[in-house]
Design an enzyme around this catalytic site. Structure first.
Site, PDB file in Angstrom:
ATOM      1  CD  GLN A   1      -4.116   1.960  -2.841  1.00 34.70           C
ATOM      2  OE1 GLN A   1      -5.487   2.137  -3.735  1.00 34.70           O
ATOM      3  NE2 GLN A   1      -3.035   1.902  -3.537  1.00 34.70           N
TER       4      GLN A   1
ATOM      5  NE  ARG B   1       6.529  -2.035   8.499  1.00 36.35           N
ATOM      6  CZ  ARG B   1       7.371  -2.420   9.370  1.00 36.35           C
ATOM      7  NH1 ARG B   1       8.308  -1.538   9.969  1.00 36.35           N
ATOM      8  NH2 ARG B   1       7.223  -3.538  10.028  1.00 36.35           N
TER       9      ARG B   1
ATOM     10  CD  GLU C   1     -20.812  18.931  26.669  1.00 36.93           C
ATOM     11  OE1 GLU C   1     -21.910  19.500  26.246  1.00 36.93           O
ATOM     12  OE2 GLU C   1     -20.122  18.711  27.428  1.00 36.93           O
TER      13      GLU C   1
ATOM     14  CD  GLN D   1     -10.490  -0.070   9.918  1.00 37.60           C
ATOM     15  OE1 GLN D   1      -9.739  -0.311   8.902  1.00 37.60           O
ATOM     16  NE2 GLN D   1     -11.120  -0.966  10.305  1.00 37.60           N
TER      17      GLN D   1
END
Length: 692
Positions: free
Chosen positions: A360, A339, A453, A423
């Site tokens: 990043q 992109r 669980e 995210q």
């Protein structure tokens, strides 16, 4: 006190300085040029890293062979993407594939190897479950670990050969994690030597067990055991639910599917109620707890032995949720390399969004956490195997430690993976919101792990209770078990972060020492707060409820410390060919975790503001260091396009044409004019026009 020794980036990353650039193994003709460029900047052998992650080069080759065979096999073809199928059609398609998998599984892998089968199922069927998931993950392990020799000889061969399909029914409509208050009863009838299984209230209805609603004909059912009117506590019983010939529910059994969910909609999560159903005494799982014919009860040698099935599942959840996070990180990283959006330099070309520091900072820590979680999962699987071997010899000393750390990891890993996947989804912009990205379904599947669980807050409290025992033993000078051994260590009053003199290995050790200090302090402070409330007149449980937020905080930091140590152990023992890149990833992980927990590091003055600033600076350096290898790091997860199930994460990076072709499969595009438009909207518009 704020003096930080300056460490040059070049000295700290000197392990990489002489590493030659080598092409990533994923490069193929016709790939998106941006992805090809990324792969050509790779500074390590991706095959070597993949082999280290999955245990050996042989294991890596087997994974590839499985992926290749499944991709070309018509029995596992997906003529229509699941996103465009009804729930019933999805279940039917999955059942069909499951039948082929059972009949032909040995053509693809060693069906007795759990890792190979895990990969085969992911490739052939996907991540939303299949008719035999609970049979293999919970039913068989429960029988193997808890059935006595007589019951095991009777039922295990039939279960392993798939003559019958089973599940594990514990959770009820009104109770889940609190096993002591489950309402389903198993009352022993001494005269007939039978247990009477009953659902006394609506809230006692078993609710949520996977593959219960329509697929299974047997279940291991968790019930409150009553003998002579006395409540003994929760125990497991094998109960037949459906006729083996007709699959119809047996008399006294009410059973069905609970309906659509956020995800896992190819799985028939079910409800189950009993109306005084009788089963023979021998159908109680009595390897550890026993009920004699005369009703005499024998307790297990360790209270947590009956929790073995849950511990087993949690130990595998850790690795699998790391795998889910790795999937999301792969999609986000590859798409961010393809992109292009915006310009950093005026007049220059639009940049890859992976070049933005914010992108990043969103994605790279998720890559690091995925590696850390998968490595931790492998370590826990080893610990579980050692614990089982010990139990077989009557040794239970490893069990409390395993139960405590798997409880904490179950909570921390599922929560962390959920945040990470979200995210990654947001980092893909609008396309990340589309089912074409695979990320909404991935999040839906993963986030269920925060509840099943063991609800996460309760899991952290189980870990906290173990920590409180460790704090007490440490104060007495006793030797502590593996995960809490740091409680007796002495550390410097002030952290040495930033004072390592340019030694990257020493820096990692200093950070681990700092995290140990922080975890130890939080555990002691929580213990002190609990003790003060008890001294003030509160009983233990009320006092506990008054400090559970602090207890859970201590558990989280303890668990994150365990993960940091596990990651560190895997890195220092890694082959020299991949140790440099893993060292870079470990640096990113440790710096990110410390910044994320900065308030705890600062709270008692062990660290100062200057050291936190230093950690942030190092974190930003890590982002720049990882950037040339980011695509190759996710390529090393070796996730096929089929396994990723994402248009945005395609290996070749040609996402836009694939996105258009995906959209064309929508049933809304079968006709140019929808019946709804013709029936309602067109007459509405015509009526409006006629009024003019």
């Amino acid at each position: 006190g704020r003096l930080i020794v300056s460490i040059r980036r070049s000295s700290l990353h000197s392990t990489r300085a002489t590493t030659p650039t080598m092409p990533n193994q994923c490069i193929q003709t016709g790939d998106n040029p941006d992805l090809t460029k990324e792969r050509k900047t790779c500074s390590f052998d991706t095959d070597e890293l993949t082999a280290h992650l999955y245990g050996s080069r042989k294991a890596m080759e087997i994974r590839r062979d499985i992926s290749k065979k499944v991709a070309t096999d018509p029995d596992f073809a997906n003529p229509v993407r699941h996103e465009f199928l009804s729930r019933e059609k999805r279940i039917e398609a999955t059942a069909k594939k499951t039948k082929s998998l059972v009949q032909r599984g040995s053509e693809f892998c060693n069906v007795t190897n759990p890792a190979e089968m895990y990969h085969l199922v992911n490739e052939a069927i996907g991540i939303e479950g299949y008719p035999l998931a609970l049979h293999f993950v919970m039913f068989l392990p429960a029988l193997t670990a808890q059935a006595d020799d007589e019951l095991a000889a009777e039922i295990l061969p039939r279960a392993m050969s798939l003559e019958i399909i089973g599940t594990y029914a514990q959770t009820e409509m009104g109770h889940g994690t609190n096993l002591r208050e489950l309402e389903t009863t198993a009352t022993y009838d001494k005269q007939k030597q039978e247990f009477i299984i009953n659902t006394p209230t609506r809230s006692a209805t078993k609710w949520w067990p996977g593959n219960l609603g329509k697929m299974s004909n047997y279940a291991v059912v968790c019930c409150q055991l009553y003998i002579d009117g006395k409540k003994i506590g929760p125990h497991n019983f094998l109960v037949q639910l459906r006729c083996e010939k007709t699959h119809q529910p047996l008399p006294g059994i009410t059973i069905g599917d609970i309906g659509p969910k956020m995800a896992y909609n190819t799985t028939d999560n079910g409800f189950l109620a009993f109306d005084n159903v009788r089963i023979p005494r021998g159908k109680m799982l009595m390897k550890h707890s026993k009920v004699a014919p005369d009703g005499t009860y024998t307790a297990p040698i360790h209270a947590k032995l009956n929790y073995g099935t849950m511990v087993h599942v949690r130990s595998h959840m850790i690795y699998s949720h790391g795998h889910l996070l790795a999937t999301a990180a792969t999609v986000a990283t590859r798409y961010s390399a393809v992109r292009r959006q915006g310009r950093i330099e005026q007049g220059g070309p639009e940049v890859q969004i992976l070049d933005y520091q914010t992108q990043q900072h969103r994605i790279f820590p998720q890559i690091a956490r995925a590696y850390a979680t998968m490595f931790t999962g492998l370590e826990i699987k080893d610990l579980y195997a050692r614990t089982l071997a010990g139990i077989a010899k009557g040794e239970t000393d490893l069990l409390p430690d395993l139960h405590a750390i798997t409880s904490g990891l179950k909570s921390v890993v599922t929560y962390m993976a959920g945040l990470g996947i979200e995210q990654c989804r947001m980092s893909c912009g609008g396309h990340g919101y589309s089912d074409a990205s695979g990320l909404p379904k991935l999040y839906g599947v993963q986030t269920g792990g925060c509840t099943y669980e063991g609800e996460n807050m309760v899991m952290l409290q189980q870990t906290a209770r173990y920590l409180m025992k460790a704090v007490k033993l440490a104060s007495q000078g006793k030797t502590l078990s593996h995960s809490v051994a740091y409680m007796t260590k002495k550390t410097n009053a002030k952290s040495l972060i930033g004072m390592e003199g340019g030694d990257i290995g020493r820096e990692h050790e200093v950070i681990l020492d700092t995290l140990e200090h922080t975890a130890r302090r939080l555990a002691h402070e929580a213990a002190d707060q609990w003790a003060k409330r008890i001294q003030g007149g509160e009983n233990k449980e009320r006092a506990w409820n008054g400090v559970t937020v602090e207890m859970n905080r201590a558990s989280r930091v303890h668990t994150r410390l365990f993960m940091a140590h596990a990651f560190h152990r895997r890195v220092v023992s890694a082959p020299s060919s991949v140790r440099p890149i893993l060292t870079d990833l470990l640096s990113l992980y440790l710096h990110y975790e410390c910044v994320d927990m900065a308030q705890h590091l600062l709270q008692d003055g062990h660290c100062n503001g200057g050291q936190i600033d230093y950690l942030k600076k190092r974190l930003y350096e890590d982002l720049r260091t990882i950037r040339p290898n980011a695509v190759s790091l996710v390529d090393a997860f070796e996730l096929s396009d089929r396994e990723l199930n994402s248009v945005l994460g395609k290996r070749d990076g040609n996402v836009y044409e694939a996105l258009f072709q995906w959209a064309k499969q929508s049933e809304l595009n079968y006709t140019d004019v929808l019946p709804a438009v013709e029936k309602y909207m067109m007459p509405m518009m015509e009526a409006s026009r006629s009024k003019l």
